[in-house]
Motif scaffolding. Structure first.
Motif, PDB file in Angstrom:
ATOM      1  N   SER A 181       0.837  -1.197   0.000  1.00  0.00           N
ATOM      2  CA  SER A 181       0.000   0.000   0.000  1.00  0.00           C
ATOM      3  C   SER A 181       0.868   1.241   0.000  1.00  0.00           C
ATOM      4  CB  SER A 181      -0.884  -0.004   1.250  1.00  0.00           C
ATOM      5  OG  SER A 181      -1.499   1.241   1.421  1.00  0.00           O
ATOM      6  N   THR A 182       0.503   2.201  -0.823  1.00  0.00           N
ATOM      7  CA  THR A 182       1.176   3.492  -0.772  1.00  0.00           C
ATOM      8  C   THR A 182       0.346   4.527  -0.034  1.00  0.00           C
ATOM      9  OG1 THR A 182       0.277   3.999  -2.948  1.00  0.00           O
ATOM     10  CG2 THR A 182       2.519   3.142  -2.867  1.00  0.00           C
ATOM     11  N   TRP A 183      -0.856   4.156   0.426  1.00  0.00           N
ATOM     12  CA  TRP A 183      -1.705   5.025   1.224  1.00  0.00           C
ATOM     13  C   TRP A 183      -2.051   6.303   0.462  1.00  0.00           C
ATOM     14  CZ3 TRP A 183      -1.932   4.604   7.065  1.00  0.00           C
ATOM     15  CH2 TRP A 183      -1.584   3.321   7.479  1.00  0.00           C
ATOM     16  N   PRO A 184      -2.956   7.112   0.993  1.00  0.00           N
ATOM     17  CA  PRO A 184      -3.305   8.363   0.326  1.00  0.00           C
ATOM     18  C   PRO A 184      -2.162   9.367   0.361  1.00  0.00           C
ATOM     19  CG  PRO A 184      -5.035   7.665   1.848  1.00  0.00           C
ATOM     20  CD  PRO A 184      -3.836   6.808   2.113  1.00  0.00           C
ATOM     21  N   SER A 185      -2.410  10.526  -0.234  1.00  0.00           N
ATOM     22  CA  SER A 185      -1.354  11.521  -0.375  1.00  0.00           C
ATOM     23  C   SER A 185      -0.832  11.994   0.967  1.00  0.00           C
ATOM     24  CB  SER A 185      -1.878  12.721  -1.157  1.00  0.00           C
ATOM     25  OG  SER A 185      -2.947  13.325  -0.473  1.00  0.00           O
ATOM     26  N   PHE A 186      -1.648  11.939   2.014  1.00  0.00           N
ATOM     27  CA  PHE A 186      -1.160  12.458   3.281  1.00  0.00           C
ATOM     28  C   PHE A 186      -0.495  11.380   4.127  1.00  0.00           C
ATOM     29  CE2 PHE A 186      -5.201  10.881   4.948  1.00  0.00           C
ATOM     30  CZ  PHE A 186      -6.098  11.195   3.949  1.00  0.00           C
TER      31      PHE A 186
ATOM     32  N   GLU B 261     -14.671  16.141   2.531  1.00  0.00           N
ATOM     33  CA  GLU B 261     -14.574  17.472   3.121  1.00  0.00           C
ATOM     34  C   GLU B 261     -14.649  17.423   4.640  1.00  0.00           C
ATOM     35  OE1 GLU B 261     -18.141  19.991   2.690  1.00  0.00           O
ATOM     36  OE2 GLU B 261     -19.004  18.311   1.553  1.00  0.00           O
ATOM     37  N   TYR B 262     -14.768  16.223   5.215  1.00  0.00           N
ATOM     38  CA  TYR B 262     -14.943  16.095   6.663  1.00  0.00           C
ATOM     39  C   TYR B 262     -13.701  15.537   7.366  1.00  0.00           C
ATOM     40  CZ  TYR B 262     -19.789  16.716   5.285  1.00  0.00           C
ATOM     41  OH  TYR B 262     -20.946  17.203   4.742  1.00  0.00           O
ATOM     42  N   PHE B 263     -12.753  14.989   6.636  1.00  0.00           N
ATOM     43  CA  PHE B 263     -11.546  14.489   7.278  1.00  0.00           C
ATOM     44  C   PHE B 263     -10.372  14.644   6.321  1.00  0.00           C
ATOM     45  CE2 PHE B 263     -13.101  10.781   4.973  1.00  0.00           C
ATOM     46  CZ  PHE B 263     -11.945  10.263   4.402  1.00  0.00           C
ATOM     47  N   GLY B 264      -9.180  14.470   6.871  1.00  0.00           N
ATOM     48  CA  GLY B 264      -7.968  14.634   6.075  1.00  0.00           C
ATOM     49  C   GLY B 264      -7.305  15.969   6.360  1.00  0.00           C
TER      50      GLY B 264
ATOM     51  N   PRO C 153       9.930  21.483  -4.570  1.00  0.00           N
ATOM     52  CA  PRO C 153       9.391  21.185  -3.233  1.00  0.00           C
ATOM     53  C   PRO C 153      10.487  21.235  -2.188  1.00  0.00           C
ATOM     54  CG  PRO C 153       9.636  19.167  -4.520  1.00  0.00           C
ATOM     55  CD  PRO C 153       9.946  20.304  -5.449  1.00  0.00           C
ATOM     56  N   ILE C 154      10.130  21.720  -0.986  1.00  0.00           N
ATOM     57  CA  ILE C 154      11.142  21.866   0.065  1.00  0.00           C
ATOM     58  C   ILE C 154      10.658  21.319   1.401  1.00  0.00           C
ATOM     59  CG2 ILE C 154      12.298  23.840  -0.992  1.00  0.00           C
ATOM     60  CD1 ILE C 154      10.732  25.670   0.889  1.00  0.00           C
ATOM     61  N   SER C 155       9.587  20.521   1.410  1.00  0.00           N
ATOM     62  CA  SER C 155       9.090  19.986   2.674  1.00  0.00           C
ATOM     63  C   SER C 155       8.435  18.634   2.428  1.00  0.00           C
ATOM     64  CB  SER C 155       8.088  20.951   3.308  1.00  0.00           C
ATOM     65  OG  SER C 155       7.514  20.392   4.470  1.00  0.00           O
ATOM     66  N   VAL C 156       8.409  17.796   3.467  1.00  0.00           N
ATOM     67  CA  VAL C 156       7.772  16.483   3.334  1.00  0.00           C
ATOM     68  C   VAL C 156       6.264  16.595   3.331  1.00  0.00           C
ATOM     69  CG1 VAL C 156       9.720  15.321   4.407  1.00  0.00           C
ATOM     70  CG2 VAL C 156       7.800  16.053   5.828  1.00  0.00           C
ATOM     71  N   GLY C 157       5.722  17.778   3.585  1.00  0.00           N
ATOM     72  CA  GLY C 157       4.276  17.948   3.493  1.00  0.00           C
ATOM     73  C   GLY C 157       3.569  17.518   4.757  1.00  0.00           C
ATOM     74  N   ALA C 158       2.479  16.737   4.608  1.00  0.00           N
ATOM     75  CA  ALA C 158       1.581  16.481   5.733  1.00  0.00           C
ATOM     76  C   ALA C 158       1.588  15.036   6.185  1.00  0.00           C
ATOM     77  CB  ALA C 158       0.165  16.904   5.345  1.00  0.00           C
ATOM     78  N   SER C 159       2.664  14.308   5.948  1.00  0.00           N
ATOM     79  CA  SER C 159       2.680  12.880   6.235  1.00  0.00           C
ATOM     80  C   SER C 159       2.378  12.580   7.703  1.00  0.00           C
ATOM     81  CB  SER C 159       4.040  12.286   5.858  1.00  0.00           C
ATOM     82  OG  SER C 159       4.315  12.515   4.505  1.00  0.00           O
ATOM     83  N   PHE C 160       3.394  12.640   8.546  1.00  0.00           N
ATOM     84  CA  PHE C 160       3.182  12.402   9.968  1.00  0.00           C
ATOM     85  C   PHE C 160       2.484  13.581  10.619  1.00  0.00           C
ATOM     86  CE2 PHE C 160       5.011   8.902  12.511  1.00  0.00           C
ATOM     87  CZ  PHE C 160       5.285   8.020  11.472  1.00  0.00           C
ATOM     88  N   ALA C 161       2.632  14.752  10.016  1.00  0.00           N
ATOM     89  CA  ALA C 161       2.036  15.937  10.615  1.00  0.00           C
ATOM     90  C   ALA C 161       0.529  15.789  10.754  1.00  0.00           C
ATOM     91  CB  ALA C 161       2.367  17.171   9.775  1.00  0.00           C
TER      92      ALA C 161
END
Length: 514
Positions: free
Chosen positions: A34-39, A194-197, A394-402
């Motif tokens: 699994s590569t999971w969703p974008s976050f 629109e309710y989670f993520g 891009p300069i950040s890992v984004g919203a993975s663990f965040a």
């Protein structure tokens, strides 16, 4: 509407391309991890790594000829380089960090937050504790602001105008008059619901309806934070007379069959494909689909949304307006890409405690041998097409663990059970500032004239203010250590010839002219 040439590609490419996975399935007993969703791109614990599997999905592209590669159907895509590596469970566990974040890049950035600077109402991020001027939230809000964009065309005498619209969304206005949007997202969440993520911490600097005329939309891949249906359809509604959508293989069918876009307005492209846009001027703009090191997964998107069932890409845009015999102008958009996997938890090199801009640089640390090589794609792009003049990286890992940590941010750092992770463990999938500067230098080596990079994929879905501060401080330190100019905006240094390479971290809604 601009005319479009037939798709062509670089001559002499290997057939079939190594990034294509072709039928028949070589080992159907194995299933893709699994590569999971974008976050959650960094949390793919389940199943074997991409190096060990053959994808079982199926894609249908708009161009039927693209479905057959030497009489074998394309059933998925992969990163073809030894630089690609998905972290193992043990590598992820070794990367976890609990307690207060002691990264010296955080106080380095925070030291520039002027106490007297007011936070404009448009810039109010959804952090708590903004009233305390000494809090990380208040300092991040004063350092990264949102301003109303200026969408006037690129003026005469300039090559391009680029405006950061938040996250990876960029508006490029070329001297030829062509306007391009990369990875637009104006929605509140990058999620199938629109309710989670992940939800925006900083509001967009404008709405879709505020954008100027758009000729082309370029999409890097199908993760929700880069391909946003609401934003794409908004651009379509406002530009039906002219806009075209350029996407990597496998994404177009979803946009046509599920979203209702006209088939003739969606152009699917493979790595190294290029098309020319003509009709606005006597010259033209060429669009190249170029490699990136990443992955794909998107729930609710049919077979093209299965893990690695559609392609991911970066883009190069060439403005062929020669004007007075000058060479063409190239703009590279990295989208979402990694560069190198780093197993050392102490990577990247950090500045000394209390180091400030203008202080002497300490002796360089001896480089440790890496277990995995850097991705060769960026040098190949520069070698095959030419060094870019403007790079959007891009300069950040984004919203993975965040995103997971967002549920526990009310807890003190010393008691938070949700860890952070080191930057290097996700470096094959998301490049942090240190590697972005390396890519900037690598792609512009041998280029004529000066080059500018602008950071993207940061400071938008940032659930903790420390993420903003760490990104800013990390980029400044990476530039200082690697001999690249750093700036928060356009201060004229580049025009005055002070620095040949400048990496900028601009505010959302801010434009630069080059």
């Amino acid at each position: 509407m601009l005319d479009i040439s037939p798709i062509t590609s670089l001559p002499g490419l290997e057939k079939p391309p190594k990034h294509h996975i072709l039928a028949p399935i070589l080992n159907p007993a194995k299933s893709p991890g699994s590569t999971w969703p974008s976050f959650f791109p960094s949390l793919s614990f389940g199943g074997p790594s991409q190096e060990e599997v053959t994808h079982k999905g199926h894609i249908s592209t708009l161009d039927k000829k693209k479905q057959v590669d030497q009489k074998r159907e394309i059933i998925g895509f992969q990163n073809p380089w030894p630089s690609w590596h998905k972290p193992t469970k043990s590598e992820m566990l070794a990367s976890f960090q609990w307690g207060p974040d002691t990264d010296p890049c955080i106080p380095l950035a925070a030291s520039y937050a002027l106490p007297a600077r007011q936070i404009p109402p448009i810039s109010q991020p959804s952090y708590s504790d903004l009233s305390n001027p000494e809090s990380a939230a208040s300092k991040a809000a004063r350092l990264l602001t949102v301003q109303k964009p200026d969408f006037t065309p690129c003026p005469v005498g300039k090559k391009a105008k680029v405006t950061w619209l938040g996250h990876a969304s960029m508006l490029l206005q070329l001297s030829s008059g062509v306007s391009v949007v990369f990875d637009p997202i104006f929605s509140q969440r990058c999620s199938p619901s629109e309710y989670f993520g992940p939800i925006r911490t900083y509001q967009p600097p404008c709405q879709v309806g505020d954008l100027p005329r758009i000729d082309a939309v370029l999409i890097s891949h199908n993760h929700y934070d880069h391909l946003d249906q609401e934003s794409v359809m908004g651009i379509w509604e406002n530009n039906k007379d002219r806009v075209r959508f350029f996407v990597p293989l496998g994404i177009g069918k979803m946009m046509v069959d599920m979203w209702g876009l006209p088939k003739e307005r969606v152009v699917e492209m493979d790595w190294w494909d290029n098309v020319a846009l003509t009709g606005l001027t006597q010259e033209s703009v060429k669009v190249w689909c170029t490699p990136a090191q990443h992955n794909c997964w998107r729930s609710g998107s049919g077979k093209s949304g299965e893990p690695n069932g559609s392609l991911w890409a970066s883009w190069m845009v060439e403005d062929l307006q020669s004007g007075d015999g000058e060479e063409l102008y190239r703009v590279f958009f990295g989208g979402d890409t990694g560069y190198q996997f780093h197993t050392d938890p102490a990577w990247p090199p950090l500045p000394p405690t209390n180091w400030k801009r203008g202080d002497p640089l300490p002796p360089a640390e001896k480089e440790k041998p890496e277990d995995y090589p850097p991705c060769p794609a960026f040098k190949e792009i520069s070698d095959n097409i030419g060094p870019p003049d403007l790079l959007l990286l891009p300069i950040s890992v984004g919203a993975s663990f965040a995103y997971l940590r967002s549920f526990t941010t009310w807890m003190p750092d010393w008691g938070n059970p949700m860890p952070r992770h080191t930057q290097g463990v996700t470096g094959a999938n998301h490049m942090p500032p240190w590697d972005a500067v390396r890519v900037f230098k690598e792609m512009t080596e041998g280029g004529k004239g000066k080059a500018v990079a602008v950071g993207l994929h940061w400071g938008t879905f940032a659930t903790e203010p420390e993420e903003v501060l760490k990104t800013l401080g990390g980029l400044e330190w990476a530039c200082e250590r690697q001999g690249v100019g750093f700036g928060r905006g356009w201060d004229g240094k580049h025009d005055e010839g002070v620095e040949d390479k400048v990496f900028l971290a601009v505010n959302q809604g801010e434009s630069i002219l080059v």
